[in-house]
Write a protein that holds these residues in place. Structure first.
Motif: not given
Length: 510
Positions: A10-31
């Motif tokens: 997963a790729v993490l980026g700042r969204v508001g005041a917290s760090e959130r997932v902005v993109a993830c691979t198919a294997a991560a989505r399956a989990a």
């Protein structure tokens, strides 16, 4: 850091005041990992998750290869954002032999370019993106079937598509609405009256409709702006610099017509006869700096990978650029936007410092020194004074604390008055004895009187606490143990801290 397609990443980026997932691979989505999740939630669902910090420049350069591969199949490629592009499917499907043939052809072209992808086809962009993320490599939603397809999805898929989504989602969950289908079933008028503009947008998306209806109007005047280079520009920074000035001219023309551009076409003509065309979407005004950034991403697809001596050619442009065109491909009436003086716009996006404010700040700093004018920057912490960093205007904070969780943190609402340094006070029980707190965090007696820094005694009407905190327990030199209380007196409410046997006034509520 790159993440292989088969790895749960997963790729993490700042969204508001917290760090959130902005993109993830198919294997991560399956989990169970999804865009918009907090880091700790994603790692709880997928402990082996590989994370990488977001690099917008690298994303733009890498995705240009994908956009170029899709553009070989159909010329109308719209870059929604690095990682997502869209094409009008009707004409392309007829040319390639049907929607399924088009889906497979596009997917194969991207895979041959070296990237895994999903391809979805639906009536609208929102449904098509979800279709691309589901069904393995993507799927086709039948015509007029977007609402039925979307009904099963949780409300969390709207994160990133709706302004101020976190507060709206929290309210919907508390009202018992858990899926897009349940939300879409609510009457549109009631949604508008209860949730306002963000709710209306979310409701339209949940029903499979685009954010705005098609509104035919007279063709606007040609607002295309052009910059010719004679001799051809040999370096990309020359073109990027020109793009910023050209965008300023474009915005002036749009403002004169009362319009704003939400989809911009960028055409770059090269001395060797090549032409690079790309559409860039933005839900609002693309600033001049944002336009220049997208031109730089687009040029990166035309740079040779290496120079003759094997070193990377960061600035070389293939053949030299002869002309740059900015074409407003989709314009809408400019209804204006209320920007915050500091911090964030109303839609949650990072706002640029208004030009007049920036000039004034520069002038003050020039007269009084760079650190003379600061702005508050929220960060993680337990106490109110710890959560605000003072950063010189124009600088990024040198260090920030993670958003959390912070056991023992002060509960909301935050106090409104925080002195630069805590001030000593005394807290006494009804019999006049000092109030202490045991190792098990039990007060020796209920607080009855608070003696303020000015020596005045205030009767305690009510109190709550303590909230214990044991900070940096692993480092004996900087370790701290403290307990916080909130007390209400006839003169106001205060936050008090007991540390090493001494009471301090940390903040006040007004």
């Amino acid at each position: 850091m790159g993440i292989e397609a088969g790895v749960a990443g997963a790729v993490l980026g700042r969204v508001g005041a917290s760090e959130r997932v902005v993109a993830c691979t198919a294997a991560a989505r399956a989990a169970g990992v999804r865009r918009g999740q907090r880091r700790r939630d994603a790692q709880r669902l997928c402990p082996e998750l590989v994370v990488a910090e977001r690099d917008l420049d690298a994303e733009g350069r890498a995705f240009e290869t994908v956009a170029a591969a899709v553009a070989e199949l159909t010329p109308r490629v719209e870059v929604v954002r690095p990682g997502v592009c869209a094409i009008p499917a009707r004409g392309a499907a007829r040319f390639h032999g049907g929607e399924e043939a088009l889906r497979i052809t596009v997917q194969d072209a991207v895979v041959e370019a070296g990237y895994d992808c999903g391809v979805g086809i639906a009536d609208g962009l929102f449904a098509a993106e979800l279709a691309a993320r589901n069904g393995g490599g993507g799927l086709i939603v039948p015509e007029e079937g977007s609402a039925e397809f979307l009904a099963r999805f949780p409300l969390s898929v709207l994160a990133g598509a709706v302004p101020d989504w976190d507060s709206l989602a929290d309210l919907l969950v508390r009202l018992g609405v858990g899926t897009l289908g349940e939300f879409a079933a609510l009457p549109a008028d009631d949604v508008a009256g209860r949730f306002g503009a963000p709710g209306v947008l979310a409701h339209r998306l949940a029903r499979g409709r685009e954010p705005r209806d098609v509104a035919p109007r007279a063709a606007p005047p040609d607002l295309t702006v052009v910059r010719a280079f004679d001799p051809p520009a040999a370096r990309s920074d020359e073109v990027v610099f020109a793009a910023k000035a050209l965008a300023d001219t474009l915005h002036e023309g749009l403002a004169a017509e009362g319009l704003t551009c939400v989809r911009l076409g960028v055409e770059v003509e090269f001395a060797d006869g090549g032409v690079s065309e790309r559409l860039w979407r933005h839900e609002g005004l693309l600033s001049s700096q944002a336009v220049a950034e997208r031109v730089r991403w687009q040029l990166s697809g035309w740079r040779p990978a290496f120079t003759g001596d094997g070193t990377e050619a960061e600035e070389a442009v293939w053949g030299g650029v002869t002309a740059l065109l900015l074409v407003p491909d989709q314009v809408v009436p400019d209804t204006g936007v209320q920007r915050a003086l500091w911090g964030r716009d109303g839609d949650g996006a990072r706002g640029e410092l208004p030009e007049r404010v920036a000039r004034a700040a520069d002038r003050v700093q020039a007269m009084l020194g760079h650190g003379s004018l600061t702005r508050p920057h929220l960060t993680g912490g337990r106490g109110p004074g710890e959560r605000v960093l003072r950063v010189p205007v124009g600088d990024m904070p040198l260090e920030t604390r993670p958003e959390g969780p912070w056991p023992g943190a002060l509960p909301a609402p935050a106090p409104s008055v925080v002195p630069p340094e805590p001030r000593p006070v005394a807290v006494r029980a009804a019999d006049g004895s000092p109030v202490t707190v045991s190792a098990r965090c039990v007060p020796s007696a209920p607080p009855a009187v608070v003696v303020m820094p000015d020596g005045s005694g205030h009767r305690v009407i009510s109190w709550t606490g303590p909230w214990p905190a044991h900070e940096r327990w692993w480092d004996p030199e900087s370790s701290r143990r403290l307990a916080r209380f909130q007390v209400l007196t006839p003169q106001g409410a205060h936050l008090l801290t007991l540390e090493q046997g001494s009471w301090l006034l940390e903040a006040s509520y007004e």
